[in-house]
Design an enzyme around this catalytic site. Structure first.
Site, PDB file in Angstrom:
ATOM      1  N   HIS A 242      17.485 -23.020 -23.082  1.00 30.27           N
ATOM      2  CA  HIS A 242      18.836 -23.572 -22.933  1.00 30.27           C
ATOM      3  C   HIS A 242      18.841 -25.004 -23.440  1.00 30.27           C
ATOM      4  O   HIS A 242      17.780 -25.603 -23.641  1.00 30.27           O
ATOM      5  CB  HIS A 242      19.263 -23.546 -21.455  1.00 30.27           C
ATOM      6  N   ASP A 244      20.734 -28.817 -22.330  1.00 31.01           N
ATOM      7  CA  ASP A 244      21.408 -29.422 -21.185  1.00 31.01           C
ATOM      8  C   ASP A 244      22.774 -29.941 -21.624  1.00 31.01           C
ATOM      9  O   ASP A 244      22.937 -30.409 -22.744  1.00 31.01           O
ATOM     10  CB  ASP A 244      20.564 -30.576 -20.635  1.00 31.01           C
ATOM     11  N   HIS A 298      15.205 -25.926 -24.887  1.00 25.45           N
ATOM     12  CA  HIS A 298      13.947 -25.968 -24.128  1.00 25.45           C
ATOM     13  C   HIS A 298      13.900 -24.861 -23.094  1.00 25.45           C
ATOM     14  O   HIS A 298      14.919 -24.262 -22.757  1.00 25.45           O
ATOM     15  CB  HIS A 298      13.758 -27.345 -23.487  1.00 25.45           C
ATOM     16  N   ARG A 308       4.137 -25.189  -9.958  1.00 24.76           N
ATOM     17  CA  ARG A 308       4.661 -26.319 -10.732  1.00 24.76           C
ATOM     18  C   ARG A 308       6.007 -26.773 -10.162  1.00 24.76           C
ATOM     19  O   ARG A 308       6.845 -25.942  -9.796  1.00 24.76           O
ATOM     20  CB  ARG A 308       4.819 -25.903 -12.197  1.00 24.76           C
TER      21      ARG A 308
HETATM   22  O1  LIG Z   1      11.127 -27.483 -15.407  1.00 30.51           O
HETATM   23  C1  LIG Z   1      11.270 -27.944 -16.523  1.00 30.51           C
HETATM   24  O2  LIG Z   1      10.351 -28.441 -17.166  1.00 30.51           O
HETATM   25  C2  LIG Z   1      12.629 -27.893 -17.202  1.00 30.51           C
HETATM   26  C3  LIG Z   1      13.790 -28.024 -16.273  1.00 30.51           C
HETATM   27  C4  LIG Z   1      15.093 -27.954 -16.993  1.00 30.51           C
HETATM   28  O3  LIG Z   1      15.144 -27.758 -18.173  1.00 30.51           O
HETATM   29  C5  LIG Z   1      16.374 -28.094 -16.266  1.00 30.51           C
HETATM   30  O4  LIG Z   1      16.363 -28.209 -15.020  1.00 30.51           O
HETATM   31  O5  LIG Z   1      17.430 -28.110 -16.942  1.00 30.51           O
HETATM   32 FE   LIG Z   2      17.119 -28.223 -18.992  1.00 27.64          FE
END
Ligand SMILES: O=C(O)CCC(=O)C(=O)O
Ligand SMILES: [Fe+2]
Length: 367
Positions: A242, A244, A298, A308
């Site tokens: 996605h 942001d 990403h 994680r």
């Molecule tokens: O957990 C991650 O590294 C990415 C999180 C992410 O892309 C988001 O919360 O929009």
């Molecule tokens: Fe994100």
């Protein structure tokens, strides 16, 4: 606010790939994360067809830039990073390391609560904050191997439900997250200034635009993400690909797991750099920069050995401020039509990764 971020679960009816019946039958299940501790094998519901082999090992020239904010060259490095990657690490960012450690500790504390306790703070269908699945889940037939806790302004309402009798824990959690929001907001404003400078805007231009685009409140949305240990990471997806919706996203990751799509290369891992924060360009910044800075695609992958945690701060303008390509960068013409964050989030909630394309200005679409 990110894709994710503000797309609401109310948009179930726009879900692709799942039938209406599936939705009705699984209405509750569709908003409730799995009790990850209770399963030893990847359930069918979480098994993705795609397999994602480990991304290519990256050579020095193909790795995500690390920018020291006290370096006099930071501005030009940032321009290069935003134009070529849409993502970079920052060091010497001024956010106290003990605060960042405590944000991670408190996140772990929340996500390690028993499942039925976390469900007390479940995000309701008409709300944006609380515990739940990634909001983009409605666009996919399979579940992701993650759970999240979204803080909009203050975490108080939900922490009251999570820790009804432990005032001390509740207050501490809220103080830590609110300090994090303030620090992240301060850093985001600083980075925005550097980015504007790197686009060739004068200090006066920047002075004029910054108050308009910056978050008016210093407690923008904070997204805590949890990716539990996974029995079969090659067939699971932590967070699907996605972009942001924010201007910028500031991310703290406890270990490597974030990957970005790089043209001509494929998925590149964003390695966790000790003490650094990850900054990624969001859709609104792509609009504002008239396409010069790229909103990076990403995703997050999971692993077999450790739980994680990541924390994302979504920095954006006040909801009703018009965002459009900056006049100075619009030659020969603006690539995007004006929109507000509010309107854009609505488009994103319905059209997910096609949203940016949908607000390209007519003049460019016609060509
Ligand atoms: O957990 C991650 O590294 C990415 C999180 C992410 O892309 C988001 O919360 O929009
Ligand atoms: Fe994100």
């Amino acid at each position: 606010m990110p894709t994710s971020q503000y797309s609401s679960l109310k948009t179930n009816h726009h879900t692709k790939n799942t039938t209406k019946d599936d939705h009705n039958n699984n209405h509750q299940c569709s908003i409730i994360p799995l009790d990850f501790k209770s399963v030893s094998k990847l359930p069918e519901s979480h098994t993705w067809e795609l397999t994602h082999p480990n991304p290519l090992s990256t050579s020095e020239s193909e790795s995500i830039p690390v920018i020291n904010l006290s370096d006099p060259k930071a501005i030009s490095l940032m321009r290069h990073a935003c134009e070529n990657w849409g993502i970079f690490h920052v060091t010497h960012h001024g956010v106290p390391s003990n605060l960042l450690r405590e944000v991670e500790n408190q996140s772990r504390r929340l996500f390690s609560l028993p499942s039925d306790q976390k469900l007390l703070a479940i995000r309701s269908l008409d709300s944006l904050s609380g515990y739940g699945l990634p909001r983009m889940s409605t666009f996919f037939p399979k579940r992701m191997w993650s759970e999240g806790f979204t803080i909009i302004e203050s975490p108080l309402e939900h922490t009251r439900k999570l820790w009804p009798h432990d005032h001390h824990q509740r207050d501490h959690f809220c103080n830590v997250m609110e300090s994090c929001q303030k620090e992240m907001n301060r850093l985001a404003e600083h980075i925005m200034g550097l980015m504007f400078g790197s686009l060739g805007l004068t200090q006066q231009d920047t002075k004029n635009i910054k108050p308009k685009y910056g978050c008016q409140n210093s407690n923008g949305p904070l997204q805590l993400n949890s990716y539990p240990v996974c029995p079969d990471p090659t067939k699971a997806m932590g967070l699907a690909a996605h972009t942001d919706s924010s201007l910028l996203t500031l991310l703290l990751q406890s270990s490597t797991g974030l990957q970005v799509q790089k043209e001509g290369i494929g998925w590149v891992p964003v390695h966790a750099v000790e003490g650094a924060l990850v900054i990624n360009v969001g859709d609104l910044m792509q609009i504002l920069s008239n396409g010069r800075f790229k909103s990076v695609l990403h995703r997050a992958v999971v692993n077999k050995t450790h739980h994680r945690i990541s924390t994302a701060y979504f920095y954006g303008p006040p909801k009703d401020v018009k965002i459009e390509p900056l006049i100075q960068l619009s030659s020969p013409f603006p690539l995007y039509r004006p929109t507000t964050w509010k309107e854009y989030l609505g488009i994103k909630a319905n059209h997910f990764n096609k949203a940016l394309e949908l607000i390209r200005s007519d003049i460019t679409k016609a060509q």
